[in-house]
Design a protein around this motif. Sequence first.
Motif: not given
Ligand code: S3P
Length: 473
Positions: A26-28, A99-104, A130-132, A171-175, A198-200, A332-335, A360-362
């Motif tokens: 899993d990527k996340s 995006g996950t790398t940059m925001r986290l 801006r969200r982070v 709703a953003s798990a990255q933020v 969002s994903r936990d 289901v955002i990525d699906e 605003v995805k890839e």
């Molecule tokens: C991710 C969260 C989602 C997802 C992304 C991976 C993560 O983005 O679309 O592919 O690993 O936290 P957002 O947080 O922008 O919704």
Amino acid sequence: MKSAAKNILKVRRAPAIESELTVPGDKSISHRAILLSAISNGRCTITNFLEGEDCRSTAKAMGQLGVLIETPEPGTVIVEGNRGVFTAPSGDIDCGNSGTTMRLMAGLLSPQAFRCRLTGDPSLSKRPMRRVIDPLQEMGARLFAEGENQCPPLVVEGGPLEGITYRLPVASAQVKSAVLLAGLFAKGKTTVIETARSRDHTERMFEYYLIKFHREDVWEGTSLVGRKLLETRISLEGGQTPESRDFHVPGDISSAAFWLVAAAAQPGSRLLVKDVGLNPTRTGIIDVLVRMGARIREVVVSSAHGEPSGTIDIKGCRLHGTEIRGAEIPNVIDEIPVIAVAAALAEGTTRIRDAAELRVKETDRIAAVATNLRAMGVEVEEFPDGMAITGGKPLKGARLKCFGDHRIAMAFAIAGLFAKGETVIEDTACVQTSYPGFAETLRLIQKGKGIGRRTPVISSLESKSRRRKSTKS
Ligand code: S3P
């Protein structure tokens, strides 16, 4: 040209699938496993780590910050945690497409005592930061974006942080994760409030790495049936160090989603996906396909390391349209690109709303999906926050772009399995972002070859399910 030819995926109609397979890690979860191990108090071995470009960017970034990382064999990574005491990098940190790398990383770098510049590829350079920036600045961080409209590069000038209470505007798990990671190093208490779940993975991994935090779900109504989740509050005290532990990454359900759709939409198909993550904040794809008429069973066989994983057993049939909106969207955002392909193969209309995040995805995934589906002869209506897809007519093979977006490339490779004539997808090197090995599996599926013989697992699942039924009755 050789290299250009290598980056093209050619797909033809395929027979029904009868197979079992596994998907890469899993990527996340792989990103988070590297980051939490890096700030832990010792050595952590991560297995089934996703060797895709995005997660490599995170590992490389940690290396630039002085964290020792070894890869003794493919998929295994050993990280020497340094309690979050990083050394200043000698140059920019390139987050690639991730995006996950940059925001986290923005969250992790904000409390550091040095200046750091995070850059990305042309796609990441157009994504909103801006969200982070907003919550981290509220915590006292000095960070700003150099690009137009607060897009990357992102410059983080570290310094002391204070805990805050922050209600996520999207709703953003990255933020959420960026703020919680910063909160680990902040003075006092940090609380993040989310109104759509969002994903936990970050929270589950905190628990596994023995970080103390409090999670509270606030409900409207008291009855267990029909009550509505209003918000979730996650709070932690700063000054905590994760306890070093080994971690196994389950397969990525977002990668499995491509094969789930390929099997679900083809009457006569039977597919088992094994060792795949079944975290309920990620399994929305299963609910959607079930609503569309697919016959699916998921069996959780392990919850080791805090993440449920197991087998998905799916039988193909004729699908029909559905509606996807509201709180289901983050799940289901990525699906959604591959769900849109399922919608094109289904009878009737599928409506997807409340999904403006896709813009605003890839790439702008609403525009990309609409363009490619139309090229294959499908009727699509576009909305600012989604689309309506009317399916059921045969798809036409076409030459398609993937707009540098891995999930668009893979979703349309699946569409090609159902189309009349050849489908060619250009510039598919981006698939390496999340799914090394996708093209090989696709090739086997097209040839109608089993990817692993199915009988033992299918029969063990069938006897398990019989046992479950007989215990119930
Ligand atoms: C991710 C969260 C989602 C997802 C992304 C991976 C993560 O983005 O679309 O592919 O690993 O936290 P957002 O947080 O922008 O919704």
